[in-house]
Design a protein around this motif. Sequence first.
Motif, mmCIF file in Angstrom:
data_model
loop_
_atom_site.group_PDB
_atom_site.id
_atom_site.type_symbol
_atom_site.label_atom_id
_atom_site.label_comp_id
_atom_site.label_asym_id
_atom_site.label_seq_id
_atom_site.Cartn_x
_atom_site.Cartn_y
_atom_site.Cartn_z
ATOM 1 N N ILE A 1 8.671 -20.539 87.232
ATOM 2 C CA ILE A 1 10.031 -20.381 87.768
ATOM 3 C C ILE A 1 11.072 -20.591 86.675
ATOM 4 C CG2 ILE A 1 11.762 -21.371 89.331
ATOM 5 C CD1 ILE A 1 9.468 -22.022 91.265
ATOM 6 N N ILE A 2 10.941 -21.692 85.945
ATOM 7 C CA ILE A 2 11.932 -22.028 84.922
ATOM 8 C C ILE A 2 11.883 -21.044 83.766
ATOM 9 C CG2 ILE A 2 12.613 -23.779 83.236
ATOM 10 C CD1 ILE A 2 13.327 -24.347 86.195
ATOM 11 N N GLN A 3 10.675 -20.668 83.331
ATOM 12 C CA GLN A 3 10.568 -19.741 82.218
ATOM 13 C C GLN A 3 11.157 -18.383 82.564
ATOM 14 O OE1 GLN A 3 9.416 -20.555 78.941
ATOM 15 N NE2 GLN A 3 10.622 -18.675 78.751
ATOM 16 N N THR A 4 10.942 -17.932 83.786
ATOM 17 C CA THR A 4 11.514 -16.659 84.226
ATOM 18 C C THR A 4 13.041 -16.720 84.204
ATOM 19 O OG1 THR A 4 9.596 -16.205 85.646
ATOM 20 C CG2 THR A 4 11.609 -14.974 86.110
ATOM 21 N N LEU B 1 4.952 -12.434 67.989
ATOM 22 C CA LEU B 1 4.114 -13.473 67.389
ATOM 23 C C LEU B 1 2.731 -13.492 68.036
ATOM 24 C CD1 LEU B 1 6.802 -16.303 67.198
ATOM 25 C CD2 LEU B 1 5.777 -15.132 65.242
ATOM 26 N N ALA B 2 2.696 -13.356 69.353
ATOM 27 C CA ALA B 2 1.422 -13.348 70.067
ATOM 28 C C ALA B 2 0.555 -12.169 69.629
ATOM 29 C CB ALA B 2 1.668 -13.304 71.576
ATOM 30 N N GLU B 3 1.161 -11.000 69.511
ATOM 31 C CA GLU B 3 0.412 -9.806 69.101
ATOM 32 C C GLU B 3 -0.193 -9.978 67.713
ATOM 33 O OE1 GLU B 3 2.968 -6.409 71.580
ATOM 34 O OE2 GLU B 3 3.463 -6.875 69.495
ATOM 35 N N THR C 1 -0.372 -22.817 74.739
ATOM 36 C CA THR C 1 0.308 -21.529 74.577
ATOM 37 C C THR C 1 -0.701 -20.399 74.387
ATOM 38 O OG1 THR C 1 2.222 -22.627 73.566
ATOM 39 C CG2 THR C 1 2.004 -20.261 73.200
ATOM 40 N N LEU C 2 -1.688 -20.631 73.516
ATOM 41 C CA LEU C 2 -2.700 -19.603 73.249
ATOM 42 C C LEU C 2 -3.562 -19.332 74.473
ATOM 43 C CD1 LEU C 2 -3.965 -20.743 69.709
ATOM 44 C CD2 LEU C 2 -2.137 -19.132 70.236
ATOM 45 N N PRO D 1 -1.831 -14.731 77.879
ATOM 46 C CA PRO D 1 -2.172 -13.735 78.905
ATOM 47 C C PRO D 1 -0.970 -13.310 79.738
ATOM 48 C CG PRO D 1 -3.846 -15.445 78.823
ATOM 49 C CD PRO D 1 -2.708 -15.914 77.959
ATOM 50 N N ARG D 2 -0.015 -14.216 79.929
ATOM 51 C CA ARG D 2 1.196 -13.846 80.671
ATOM 52 C C ARG D 2 2.094 -12.942 79.841
ATOM 53 N NH1 ARG D 2 3.149 -19.087 84.225
ATOM 54 N NH2 ARG D 2 2.308 -18.317 86.190
ATOM 55 N N ILE D 3 2.135 -13.203 78.535
ATOM 56 C CA ILE D 3 3.002 -12.425 77.655
ATOM 57 C C ILE D 3 2.408 -11.047 77.375
ATOM 58 C CG2 ILE D 3 3.999 -12.297 75.332
ATOM 59 C CD1 ILE D 3 4.050 -15.379 75.343
ATOM 60 N N LEU D 4 1.097 -11.007 77.109
ATOM 61 C CA LEU D 4 0.451 -9.763 76.675
ATOM 62 C C LEU D 4 -0.371 -9.079 77.757
ATOM 63 C CD1 LEU D 4 -0.815 -10.859 73.121
ATOM 64 C CD2 LEU D 4 1.302 -9.665 73.719
#
Length: 408
Positions: free
Chosen positions: A83-86, A230-232, A256-257, A262-265
């Motif tokens: 919720i907060i991150q969104t 960065l994730a990519e 984070t990893l 998985p949420r980002i990519l």
Amino acid sequence: MLTKEWQTEIHKCAKCGKCRSICPVFIETGKESMVARGRISLADALRNGEIFHTELLREYLLSCKKCLRCSHICPSGVDYDFIIQTMLDDLANNIGIWLIPRIVFSIFLTRRGIFNLLLKIASVFQRLVPLKRHGTMRHLPFMFMGGRWIPPLAKKPVLKKYRGMKTIKHPKMKVGFYVGCLINYVYTDIADAVIDVLNHFEIEVVVPQGQLCCGIPARSLGDVKTARRLAEVNVAVFEKAGVDFIINACATCGRTLKKDYPRILGEQCLKFSNKVYDITEFIEQYCNYTTKLQNTRVAYHDPCHLYWGQNISKPPRDILRRSAVFQEMENPERCCGGGGVFNLLHYDLSKKIGEYKATAIEKSGAEIVATGCPGCRLQIEDLLAARNSPVKCTHTIQVLRDAILPPP
């Protein structure tokens, strides 16, 4: 973008207030706007058009430590972090990101060479800044932030130090070491211990040179573009390395990893994330070892992103019990007050939160407090330095290294 999934998550909150009993920020401030229930009410108001994207809203969101304890204790199973991150992502999309963080994220975090140069310059300034109290050392981004204790930048970063790795003749497996920024630039002794221990177990360790910051600083301020970039890069670098597992020694980087990528990519990242292990988790699951018990009293502090974020609490304790005289402190899972961006923006509040931790460490009678996160180590060292405490802070893997390997 405020999605239906986000709205559904908001409606799960029953406003029971259980989060108030465990939120480290609310315990110190007593402000409803600084607890999960209050921020979810703000989210609902934003959804209904009762409030708008403002700097005040950002201030309330960034006063969250993201310790994740509220999600763990919530009887309704609200994914508060989502919720907060969104909201942070949506806020950044609507009113932008502060200028200096935007420059740092887009230019420095994504370009290792420029970042190295910046920190090299910072290390020179660090040596010139006068000390204001015993043990105080300051460097960017803390240069003008008063007398907090900050350890010196390493003379040689981990990625440079381990450019050419020692090969194992008949390795049992090959692992990649995701270093993270604090270990790379400050706590290189943690990396030394990780590699020494794994090599001792006949495990070949590679430190891919192209790896970058995990992206959590950018992610914390809603810079989705930089976080994704960065994730990519990190996923591609470790896939190219062809390793069996990916080891890390930072609770925040590890979460984070494992959880954020998985949420980002998307699901294509799961092959990478499923290989990620905290160093203590990996050792207890895949390594058989004997130790020589050290006559040192050691307590353990649970990092929030290890305990609440990854459900890892037993492996580090098992390691410490086999390595030293283990002494459990009072409420070891209570937050130390660190928290990355939160610590930078709310330093005085972070110290207040951390006072309980510093007292618990000293009451335990331990000579050393071990932890599984360099960010927690940074905070605890600052807290102990303020008290002129003789207790030392280290990483769990360093205690194990001393128990299985003879001194050099």
